[in-house]
Design a protein around this motif. Sequence first.
Motif, short mmCIF file in Angstrom:
data_model
loop_
_atom_site.label_atom_id
_atom_site.label_comp_id
_atom_site.label_asym_id
_atom_site.label_seq_id
_atom_site.Cartn_x
_atom_site.Cartn_y
_atom_site.Cartn_z
N LYS A 22 4.56 34.86 55.88
CA LYS A 22 5.17 36.07 56.46
C LYS A 22 5.27 35.97 57.99
O LYS A 22 6.27 36.37 58.58
N TYR A 23 4.25 35.37 58.61
CA TYR A 23 4.22 35.34 60.08
C TYR A 23 4.63 33.99 60.65
O TYR A 23 4.19 33.59 61.72
N ASP A 50 -0.90 27.56 59.37
CA ASP A 50 0.56 27.72 59.50
C ASP A 50 0.99 27.31 60.90
O ASP A 50 0.17 27.09 61.78
N TYR A 99 -5.63 47.49 60.76
CA TYR A 99 -5.24 46.86 62.03
C TYR A 99 -4.05 45.94 61.83
O TYR A 99 -4.04 45.11 60.94
N ARG A 100 -3.07 46.12 62.71
CA ARG A 100 -1.91 45.25 62.65
C ARG A 100 -1.73 44.63 64.03
O ARG A 100 -1.95 45.26 65.05
N GLY A 101 -1.34 43.35 64.02
CA GLY A 101 -1.23 42.62 65.28
C GLY A 101 -0.21 43.23 66.23
O GLY A 101 0.72 43.91 65.81
N GLY A 151 4.08 45.82 56.82
CA GLY A 151 2.74 45.62 56.24
C GLY A 151 1.88 46.83 56.49
O GLY A 151 2.23 47.69 57.32
N LEU A 152 0.76 46.90 55.79
CA LEU A 152 -0.12 48.07 55.95
C LEU A 152 -1.37 47.77 56.78
O LEU A 152 -2.12 48.65 57.14
N GLY A 153 -1.61 46.50 57.01
CA GLY A 153 -2.82 46.14 57.77
C GLY A 153 -4.08 46.28 56.94
O GLY A 153 -5.12 46.61 57.47
N GLY A 193 -4.65 43.86 54.04
CA GLY A 193 -4.90 42.61 53.31
C GLY A 193 -6.12 41.85 53.82
O GLY A 193 -7.00 41.47 53.04
N LEU A 194 -6.17 41.63 55.13
CA LEU A 194 -7.29 40.85 55.68
C LEU A 194 -8.61 41.62 55.56
O LEU A 194 -9.66 41.01 55.39
N ASN A 226 0.45 35.73 54.07
CA ASN A 226 0.49 36.04 55.52
C ASN A 226 1.04 34.87 56.31
O ASN A 226 1.88 35.04 57.20
N LEU A 286 -8.70 41.74 63.85
CA LEU A 286 -7.82 41.39 62.75
C LEU A 286 -8.33 41.80 61.36
O LEU A 286 -7.55 42.15 60.48
N ILE A 290 -1.55 34.36 66.99
CA ILE A 290 -2.15 35.69 67.23
C ILE A 290 -2.68 35.76 68.67
O ILE A 290 -3.40 34.85 69.09
P1 ADP Z 1 -0.45 43.10 57.19
O1 ADP Z 1 -0.05 41.69 57.09
O2 ADP Z 1 -0.04 43.90 56.05
O3 ADP Z 1 -0.09 43.71 58.51
P2 ADP Z 1 -3.12 41.99 57.11
O4 ADP Z 1 -4.41 42.66 57.03
O5 ADP Z 1 -2.82 41.00 56.08
O6 ADP Z 1 -2.01 43.14 57.14
O7 ADP Z 1 -2.98 41.32 58.49
C1 ADP Z 1 -3.33 42.01 59.66
C2 ADP Z 1 -2.57 41.52 60.84
O8 ADP Z 1 -2.96 40.19 61.13
C3 ADP Z 1 -1.08 41.40 60.68
O9 ADP Z 1 -0.43 42.65 60.95
C4 ADP Z 1 -0.69 40.33 61.65
O10 ADP Z 1 -0.46 40.87 62.89
C5 ADP Z 1 -1.90 39.46 61.69
N1 ADP Z 1 -1.79 38.23 60.90
C6 ADP Z 1 -2.31 37.99 59.70
N2 ADP Z 1 -2.07 36.73 59.34
C7 ADP Z 1 -1.34 36.16 60.31
C8 ADP Z 1 -0.81 34.85 60.52
N3 ADP Z 1 -0.92 33.88 59.60
N4 ADP Z 1 -0.14 34.61 61.69
C9 ADP Z 1 -0.04 35.58 62.62
N5 ADP Z 1 -0.54 36.83 62.48
C10 ADP Z 1 -1.19 37.12 61.33
#
Ligand code: ADP
Length: 829
Positions: A734-735, A759, A777-779, A789-791, A793-794, A731, A772, A764
Amino acid sequence: MEVIYFYSLCCENVVHSSKYNLKEEIVVKNEEVMATPPSNLNYKQLFKKLPRGIVLVNQHDHIIYANSRGAFLLDFAEAKNLIETPAHELDKSIELYAEQGKQISFGAIFSFERVKKIDRDDLFRIYFPRTKKERWLSIVSQRVEQEEGDFALFSIVDLTQQKKSEKALQFINQISVNLSRSTDYIQQLQHFANQIVPQFADWCVVDMLNNEGELQNVAMAHTDSTKLESVKRMRSKYPPDSTNKTVGVWGAIYQGKSDFQSVVTKDSLQKVIKVPAVRRHLLELGLRSLITVPLIARGKTMGAVTFVWSDSEKNFDAFDLEFFETVCQRVALIIDNARLLDQAQREIELQKEIQYLLIEKEMTLELALRAGNMGVWDWDLKTNQLRWSEGLERLHGLNRGEFQGTLKHFTQLVHSQDLKRVSTAIEKAIETKSNFEQEFRIVQPSKAIRWMIGKGRVFLDEKGNPGRMVGIGIDITERRIAEESLKQSEQKFKSVFETSMDGIVITDGTGKILDANDSAVALFHLTKASLITQHLSSLIDVQTEKDFEKQWAAIQKQGKSRGEFELRTDEGATYIEYQASAEIFPNQTLLMLRDITERKAEQQRQEHFLGIASHELKNPLASIKAFVQLLRRYLKHVEDEKAHQYLEKVDNKVDALAHLINDLLDITRIKQGKLEFFYEFFDLDQLIRDAIEDIRVTSKLHPIRYTGLPNTEVMADKNRISQVIQNIIRNAMKYSPEGETVKVSLKKNDNNLTVAIKDQGYGIPSSDLKKLFQLYYRGQNYKVNNITGLGVGLYISSQIVKQHGGKIWVKSTEGKGSTFYFTLPLRRF
Ligand code: ADP
């Protein structure tokens, strides 16, 4: 000659004595004295009849004659006794004092030697120890020369009454002066009682009637202070008997005349006092003579004063009665004046107060009028003229003077729908001579509608007929609007309540159902009657009562809360989603209920499908992965750059796909509570290093820096923790824009190991931070919108960490980057 002389002497005496103003004396004119007396005049008879004492003393100081008046004045029963008693013997029974107070012997006065030719006129106070009486006597003495021997003639006049009168007059004057000094009449009366004692009585008690007609003892005096206390105690215990209307204090008050008992005896006391103990007590106190005089002024009895002789062993006589009556008349007058003055002063005070109140009221009215929402009207019912204040005209939207002064004009301004009601109320007020009060609408010339409250009062003319009506008009539009909107919102709520598809339940603060709409009734599969008054906890299928209490406490504490509960009805389990608002009305909680049984079933079906689908996908994917790896090994020695590149890409994508499928599988496992963990001891520091290495193989776009910590043995599911670390690091990459470093660190304290992944990416928004870790849930940050992404992982990471007894959280600043933290407890078992 001798006779004439005697006669003239007596008459001169009369004239002489007139200096004491004796009214009862016979006044004989001097001319008559000189006239020739009738030859047959019997002088002894004349002496006998004279209203004065005559005593004749010869040269040997023997009393040779005394008339009966003379004997009486000197306290002898008969003249004979006086004649027989030698003068010096008289000193034993009579004490004689000169006017200035010096005691003189009786013999010295009634002595021949003392009497010269010239008349002497002396005033004596004579005290008779036997009878304890006192008398003031004027004794005129003169030598009478006779052929057979000279003798002394004493002519005695009783001046006791006059002396008493003088004393009384003096006292009354003195009392008037003293009483006038004070305006407090109770103080005055006490002062009066103090002056009476001991000169005129041994006790003096003053009782006054109060406004209720009750008797109140206001002043008391006694010669003996210990007896005063005793009288006071007795008086407070046994006040004068109000049923006795002939004698005593109440007798004097009722009859309006004095009660006089010169000699009080046991028997006479019985008539006045009924209580034996009081009678006994009074006699013990020595009560022997009593006068009660009413205090009357301007024909009104105000009270009574009681005078008592006790210790002095004296008795009141008719003169005392007259004296006390005069004194009391004067006292009553002074007290009445003082009271009138007091009353007048109080009235002045009251007037002032009223005036003040009036001013205050006027000011309030003026303020109200000035505030602009009130006006005054005055309607003369005879002339039918209706006057309006400027304010009232303004409230009706009229300019000053525009109101025509008639009832008709007023009725034209009233809203047509309210006119009848207003007219009837006015007519009724006039008819019943009562007050008028109505709320009604008026229409201003601009057609604007305002609400008014009209209040009025009917005033009667001298014949008792309604002559005038005066009142006020107040603009209450704002209030009515507020009331109206309240009514509307209540109606709105009612219609929502009644027609809502969602079940609505209103409970009291404890959860007892007060009301429920039809949808709610249907949800519970009960009738409305059987639902109301039931307690929510008895309807919900909760594991323990505590569960409900916990949920309920959360609702009450947070004010708003949502959640789910399960109902066990005859038709099986029903899942209800609720949204609760506590204190929507005082001490009432509102719950919106929705049946989510179907949704739940659907969700379960989807999850089930997801599980099967992921599982089904996993097998072919595993084959693809195996064949890709075989192919790479097979082509290892073939020098075809492109083929190697493509195969690596396929391999990476297969990995990504495997990740996805694993995630989906994990979700179904979590939902079904089937996520399994295999705990073992391992070094977390090493695990992090390995995870970083794995990532570096597939993604080289971001440098990863790790600050490790040796010897970090932990008991956990190695693969799952590695999954969490990799998920967060991926993540972070990715972000973040390409090339930004990701920093990983491991820290340790007494209880936990903390992994931080930092990072320098997009960050966020604070509004996203809480959500989160929720599933799917996706940001909302626009920068990350294009990142796929599918929202999930976290969500999975947080579930894994929680299952390990750790915590997971994030700190982030939008535009600057984020740091994710998670902890693992050092000692899990
Ligand atoms: P995904 O990454 O597949 O969308 P996650 O559950 O891993 O799903 O993350 C949920 C949301 O959290 C992401 O859609 C993103 O908006 C936010 N996010 C996660 N990690 C980060 C990060 N390191 N920096 C910014 N936003 C993040």
